[in-house]
Scaffold this motif. Structure first.
Motif, PDB file in Angstrom:
ATOM      1  N   MET A 181      -5.382  -7.305   5.569  1.00  0.00           N
ATOM      2  CA  MET A 181      -4.915  -6.749   4.301  1.00  0.00           C
ATOM      3  C   MET A 181      -3.503  -6.187   4.486  1.00  0.00           C
ATOM      4  N   GLU A 187       0.068  -0.353  -4.202  1.00  0.00           N
ATOM      5  CA  GLU A 187      -1.399  -0.399  -4.215  1.00  0.00           C
ATOM      6  C   GLU A 187      -1.902  -1.839  -4.239  1.00  0.00           C
ATOM      7  N   TRP A 188      -1.286  -2.667  -5.063  1.00  0.00           N
ATOM      8  CA  TRP A 188      -1.722  -4.063  -5.175  1.00  0.00           C
ATOM      9  C   TRP A 188      -1.533  -4.806  -3.863  1.00  0.00           C
ATOM     10  N   SER A 189      -0.374  -4.648  -3.240  1.00  0.00           N
ATOM     11  CA  SER A 189      -0.084  -5.379  -2.005  1.00  0.00           C
ATOM     12  C   SER A 189      -0.998  -4.947  -0.860  1.00  0.00           C
ATOM     13  N   SER A 190      -1.436  -3.695  -0.880  1.00  0.00           N
ATOM     14  CA  SER A 190      -2.319  -3.210   0.194  1.00  0.00           C
ATOM     15  C   SER A 190      -3.706  -3.825   0.117  1.00  0.00           C
ATOM     16  N   LYS A 191      -4.046  -4.392  -1.035  1.00  0.00           N
ATOM     17  CA  LYS A 191      -5.389  -4.955  -1.226  1.00  0.00           C
ATOM     18  C   LYS A 191      -5.406  -6.473  -1.208  1.00  0.00           C
ATOM     19  N   VAL A 199      -3.821  -3.026 -10.736  1.00  0.00           N
ATOM     20  CA  VAL A 199      -4.659  -2.157  -9.923  1.00  0.00           C
ATOM     21  C   VAL A 199      -5.836  -1.723 -10.791  1.00  0.00           C
TER      22      VAL A 199
END
Length: 261
Positions: free
Chosen positions: A1, A51-55, A72
């Motif tokens: 991730m 937040e989006w890129s971390s998931k 998100v």
């Protein structure tokens, strides 16, 4: 991730749709008070991208998406159908690029995100004019015609303008098939509403509103900087924002931002 997967998706996509959702659902943003609307936009976009890129997974063989949606889940909030009749959903649409046809994309995405069939009102903020060019009726007409089409197709109930003086507002009113229902005036440009503008608006039942948005809420360089900070080593210079839309309803303070290069 992590950002590797997000970077790979961005490299393969042709369009990015970014939705920040309800600003009040971002606890960290709710606790701070951005100094300007521009800072609020940057904060929302940066938080959403991070937040989006971390998931996003790091599988480089994952499906290639021409249109990449960046959202998100915890920030997204659709309007309860049972409450829809009690709410007035309004939006202000900032056109960053010069393509007026993107107005329909913005409105369609807003309706889909909020779970509604139509928006009650939309105020248009056309892109700033280039140096040496005056803001005129001819400049505004393509954008207004797109809004009129959406009214005729029952996607919008009422449409309004931003930062028009009495002369230009009158020209628009006389030319337009769908008359402007409102006109926003920037607080920085006047402490008191101009008397001629007030008189004209009263005569033709046009609501005068105030705002503190800058002429350019999100420029190309600013977005690319936020994108680069949020997803490092991405080709941020290849992404150009076309529009940004902010929605609010009477029951909940709601801020939705989209960009669509």
């Amino acid at each position: 991730m992590g950002t590797d997967g997000a970077r790979a998706l961005l490299e393969r996509a042709g369009t990015l749709t970014l939705q920040t959702g309800n600003l009040l659902n971002w606890g960290c943003l709710r606790k701070k008070c951005p100094a300007t609307p521009g800072e609020e936009v940057r904060d929302c976009i940066q938080k959403t991208l991070t937040e989006w890129s971390s998931k996003v997974g790091q599988d480089l063989n994952q499906e290639i998406l021409e249109v990449l949606e960046c959202t998100v889940a915890q920030a997204i909030e659709k309007i309860n159908p049972e409450e829809r009749d009690e709410l007035k959903v309004s939006a202000k649409l900032f056109i960053v690029g010069s393509n007026s046809s993107s107005i329909r994309d913005a409105v369609d995405l807003a309706c889909s995100a909020l779970g509604v069939a139509q928006l009650d009102s939309v105020i248009i903020a056309p892109p700033p004019v280039e140096d040496g060019t005056s803001f005129s009726l001819e400049y505004l007409q393509p954008y207004w015609q797109e809004l009129e089409n959406l009214v005729q197709n029952n996607k919008i109930v009422a449409i309004g303008t931003s930062d028009l003086d009495k002369t230009l507002l009158e020209q628009l009113y006389l030319w337009a098939q769908v008359k402007p229902s409102s006109n926003q005036v920037n607080l920085a440009s006047c402490c008191v509403m101009p008397p001629d503008l007030t008189a004209f608006a009263k005569q033709f039942d046009i609501q005068l509103l105030t705002h503190n948005d800058p002429k350019e809420l999100l420029c190309e360089a600013s977005f690319q900087e936020v994108l680069q900070e949020s997803i490092q080593d991405t080709k941020a210079h290849e992404w150009i924002p076309l529009w940004l839309l902010r929605c609010m309803d009477f029951k909940h303070s709601r801020t939705d931002f989209y960009r669509n290069p």
